[in-house]
Design a protein around this motif. Structure first.
Motif, PDB file in Angstrom:
ATOM      1  N   LYS A   1       0.835  -1.204   0.000  1.00  0.00           N
ATOM      2  CA  LYS A   1       0.000   0.000   0.000  1.00  0.00           C
ATOM      3  C   LYS A   1       0.878   1.266   0.000  1.00  0.00           C
ATOM      4  O   LYS A   1       0.664   2.202  -0.766  1.00  0.00           O
ATOM      5  N   LEU A   2       1.890   1.235   0.867  1.00  0.00           N
ATOM      6  CA  LEU A   2       2.761   2.407   1.004  1.00  0.00           C
ATOM      7  C   LEU A   2       3.574   2.651  -0.265  1.00  0.00           C
ATOM      8  O   LEU A   2       3.797   3.789  -0.664  1.00  0.00           O
ATOM      9  N   GLN A   3       4.001   1.562  -0.886  1.00  0.00           N
ATOM     10  CA  GLN A   3       4.811   1.734  -2.099  1.00  0.00           C
ATOM     11  C   GLN A   3       4.014   2.415  -3.207  1.00  0.00           C
ATOM     12  O   GLN A   3       4.568   3.193  -3.980  1.00  0.00           O
ATOM     13  N   LYS A   4       2.723   2.124  -3.241  1.00  0.00           N
ATOM     14  CA  LYS A   4       1.878   2.796  -4.229  1.00  0.00           C
ATOM     15  C   LYS A   4       1.801   4.298  -3.961  1.00  0.00           C
ATOM     16  O   LYS A   4       1.935   5.121  -4.867  1.00  0.00           O
ATOM     17  N   ILE A   5       1.625   4.620  -2.672  1.00  0.00           N
ATOM     18  CA  ILE A   5       1.576   6.049  -2.298  1.00  0.00           C
ATOM     19  C   ILE A   5       2.908   6.722  -2.634  1.00  0.00           C
ATOM     20  O   ILE A   5       2.964   7.823  -3.184  1.00  0.00           O
ATOM     21  N   TYR A   6       3.988   6.015  -2.299  1.00  0.00           N
ATOM     22  CA  TYR A   6       5.327   6.564  -2.570  1.00  0.00           C
ATOM     23  C   TYR A   6       5.497   6.817  -4.059  1.00  0.00           C
ATOM     24  O   TYR A   6       6.013   7.867  -4.467  1.00  0.00           O
TER      25      TYR A   6
ATOM     26  N   ASP B   1       3.260   7.464  -6.223  1.00  0.00           N
ATOM     27  CA  ASP B   1       2.499   8.665  -6.591  1.00  0.00           C
ATOM     28  C   ASP B   1       3.304   9.932  -6.328  1.00  0.00           C
ATOM     29  O   ASP B   1       3.403  10.817  -7.174  1.00  0.00           O
ATOM     30  N   PHE B   2       3.874   9.996  -5.118  1.00  0.00           N
ATOM     31  CA  PHE B   2       4.710  11.165  -4.798  1.00  0.00           C
ATOM     32  C   PHE B   2       5.871  11.259  -5.784  1.00  0.00           C
ATOM     33  O   PHE B   2       6.185  12.320  -6.326  1.00  0.00           O
TER      34      PHE B   2
ATOM     35  N   GLU C   1       0.859  10.144  12.320  1.00  0.00           N
ATOM     36  CA  GLU C   1       1.177   9.050  11.410  1.00  0.00           C
ATOM     37  C   GLU C   1       2.146   8.021  11.984  1.00  0.00           C
ATOM     38  O   GLU C   1       2.090   6.848  11.632  1.00  0.00           O
TER      39      GLU C   1
ATOM     40  N   GLU D   1       4.309  14.382   4.747  1.00  0.00           N
ATOM     41  CA  GLU D   1       3.543  13.211   4.280  1.00  0.00           C
ATOM     42  C   GLU D   1       4.489  12.172   3.695  1.00  0.00           C
ATOM     43  O   GLU D   1       4.405  10.975   3.995  1.00  0.00           O
ATOM     44  N   ILE D   2       5.377  12.664   2.828  1.00  0.00           N
ATOM     45  CA  ILE D   2       6.316  11.752   2.167  1.00  0.00           C
ATOM     46  C   ILE D   2       7.255  11.139   3.205  1.00  0.00           C
ATOM     47  O   ILE D   2       7.537   9.935   3.184  1.00  0.00           O
TER      48      ILE D   2
ATOM     49  N   VAL E   1       5.668   8.329   5.029  1.00  0.00           N
ATOM     50  CA  VAL E   1       5.614   7.139   4.168  1.00  0.00           C
ATOM     51  C   VAL E   1       6.978   6.456   4.126  1.00  0.00           C
ATOM     52  O   VAL E   1       7.094   5.220   4.261  1.00  0.00           O
TER      53      VAL E   1
END
Lengths: 424, 424
Positions: free
Chosen positions: A18-23, A25-26, A332, A408-409, A412
């Motif tokens: 999940k986190l890798q997807k968010i990462y 995106d950033f 977080e 945020e980044i 993550v």
């Protein structure tokens, strides 16, 4: 949210995915943010624009009968000595007002210790077989770089919320090769802690074996309170004098984070005997520092009260930035039990301890995502953090919106690195 | 007037008695005049008052996209590099723009040679058994003080109207302990002579045994022509590069006698390799110099032509002062055959050679009469003028009326000391 230590392997794997997807995106946004250095933001610089014109005519340039445009007054103009003595709680005659950088004054002192020796040196440090220096950690990378550049053996001393481990320090200074110690006593860099009264008393009462032990008292954040009113701070020169070691301490401060970082004024406070000795060496090096800029600061900052009022305005700009950092970590990261951090009331930094063994990975992930942090390990001598844990967060330069994004980044990245470490 | 050497004993006694009366008259006036240092006068400082306000708003502080108020740009802002490169005839990338004092940059270079070594050093100079330095004499006391402070063995080399005795220099640099040479190549301090093309060529072609020989090229008076238009001067960096020794030379200059002595900008020009090496050391010492003051100078001085036009205005103020010195000596002393002096076309000094064995006496008589001169001997290493003859006259600070008075007294003192020496 559960603490990461309580997650099963599968849960960790799911979380990481999940986190890798968010990462990603950033990452794909091609960001370019910088939280590496303790640089004031533009809105802070704009607070002091009147400094530019406060001395604007030839007549303005005369102060106490001194034409500040010309040569002379090596140790600074009297009015600037009075101003900084009031701010630091020392006497004007204990103040040297230098150029635009207190780091330069620190380097110069160490350099002269090597080439000429200090007031009580038996010989120049370049003639000593070994020079050791105490380095409270985590600490300021530029202090350690000075020590490193001169080939000192740096001895890390652990810090807690009260300052350096004084049992260790008192034991270490029995070695005559130990020639000094770096300290940022108020809002330490990077921890933001304030040395306790007990620690300060024990420091002042140190009886080092080296007669020329140099207590490098970098009071860089002496008036840089952010979440509170000005916290008074005892004068280390007085404490050392009362403890019978008046010449042991050199205190440094500057207006780099009061007016302009690149065009402020740096000062060194030291005993009158130390000042006389330094003047005898400095007179070979420079005819006078920039007295015109000293006078600008005197006319603009006026006195301690006016200066503290300005610092309140800096605090109004900085508080939301510190809050952005602390709130993000609290929301977080706190529940996950993968990191700890300081919650300073002032200064320029937050010291973050990531899960041991992950600091380098976090900084590298951030870099790839376009956010520059201070290098992992920078807060330790030679850049070697034995736990690979400490990260210095410098929240002052970016606007709050960018800072929130960067945090945020960071959160993550902290999570990804922790999960990788825990095993996936 | 007869030459003193032709006077009988009785004539000398009569002359001395007459002079002593005049001297007593001066003495009783309780004067307080200063011709000790090369300080610009107030009217010169007033020429550049616009420098104070040329950068006066936050918007003004951005240059080439750089906010000069903040940290950064250790080696100086690009526009300042371009300005000084144009003035010195070097390339911008060969320029380091520093703080307010070129003396500070010179000291720093020598200090780093001792603590870290220069680019081609085999070891730091502090590890060398002996460091020797060539000191053309008479020369600048502050150069010699730097050498003295570091314990160098200073080797005087005689100067004539073309520069240092190059036969001597070429022989001396065969000694690997000879690590450098101080030069003020244009309007030398104190002689005011300009090194000839032949001397400069021979200097650039030197092949010193020391791989880290430092040619300290203090071009302090590079645009300080007084009685003539700007005299172009060849770029020593180019000459050394063409001679195969690009890293041998460090050139220094400043605006101390262009804008404000206490608040100007100093620069060092050196090969790109030297600059890179120095930057690697400087980054430990300072985050950045005062870029705001660099920008003030860029905006005010603009370019070489505008700067030379300003120097013309300085020259209009200085020419009558130099004339007051030279005219007095010509009228009062020349016929007596008791002293000689240089007749510089620019710079800040006149070098006066009093009758051998009388310089100290002259300076002391002047002091008692209320006129401070540069100390006798100051223009020699360790302050020792073997002939006790050289006196540096610095005519720039006092107003012309005071200067004329001081010169009257100086002529009387020169005569008294000469008569005492001849025997009365």
């Amino acid at each position: 949210m559960k603490a990461y230590s309580e997650l099963t392997l599968q849960e960790r794997r799911d979380e990481l995915a999940k986190l890798q997807k968010i990462y990603q995106d950033f990452h794909s946004r091609g960001l370019n943010l910088n939280m590496a250095r303790g640089k004031p933001g533009k809105d802070q610089l704009d607070l002091v624009s009147d400094l530019l014109t406060v001395v604007s005519s030839a007549d303005d340039c005369v102060d106490d009968g001194i034409d500040v445009r010309n040569y002379g007054n090596l140790t600074g103009i009297p009015s600037a000595k009075r101003l900084f003595a009031e701010i630091l709680g020392t006497k004007p005659e204990e103040i040297l007002v230098g150029g635009n950088a207190s780091l330069n004054l620190m380097y110069d002192l160490i350099s002269k210790a090597y080439t000429h020796g200090l007031l009580h040196s038996e010989r120049p440090w370049s003639k000593e077989p070994t020079v050791k220096f105490l380095c409270p950690v985590p600490g300021y990378d530029r202090h350690f770089k000075i020590s490193q550049s001169f080939g000192m053996e740096m001895i890390p001393v652990a810090m807690d919320e009260n300052g350096p481990d004084m049992d260790k320090v008192e034991a270490l200074v029995r070695d005559p090769a130990v020639k000094g110690m770096w300290c940022v006593p108020k809002y330490s860099n990077p921890g933001g802690i304030i040395y306790s009264d007990e620690v300060i008393d024990r420091i002042a009462r140190l009886k080092p074996a080296a007669p020329d032990f140099a207590l490098m008292w970098d009071n860089a954040y002496c008036i840089h309170d952010v979440f509170c009113d000005f916290i008074p701070f005892r004068d280390i020169l007085t404490l050392c004098r009362e403890a019978g070691s008046p010449d042991m301490v050199y205190e440094f401060a500057s207006t780099s984070k009061v007016t302009f970082p690149g065009a402020g004024v740096g000062v060194m406070a030291a005993s009158i005997d130390n000042q006389k000795y330094m003047e005898s060496l400095l007179t070979v090096e420079i005819i006078s520092y920039d007295k015109l800029n000293q006078l600008r600061h005197v006319r603009f900052l006026k006195d301690k009260d006016t200066t503290l009022a300005l610092m309140k305005r800096h605090a109004q700009i900085l508080a939301p930035k510190f809050s952005a950092v602390l709130d993000a970590l609290e929301a977080e990261i706190a529940p996950l039990g993968i990191a700890s951090w300081t919650k300073p009331k002032g200064g320029y930094f937050v010291s973050l301890d990531a899960m041991p063994g992950t600091a380098k990975r976090v900084v590298s992930l951030m870099k790839q995502a376009g956010v520059t942090l201070t290098g992992a390990g920078a807060t330790y001598p030679l850049g070697i953090d034995p736990l690979d844990s400490n990260i210095r967060i410098a929240p002052t330069l970016p606007p709050v919106s960018e800072l929130k994004l960067a945090m945020e980044i960071l959160c993550v990245c902290l999570k990804i690195a922790a999960l990788e470490k825990l095993g996936v």
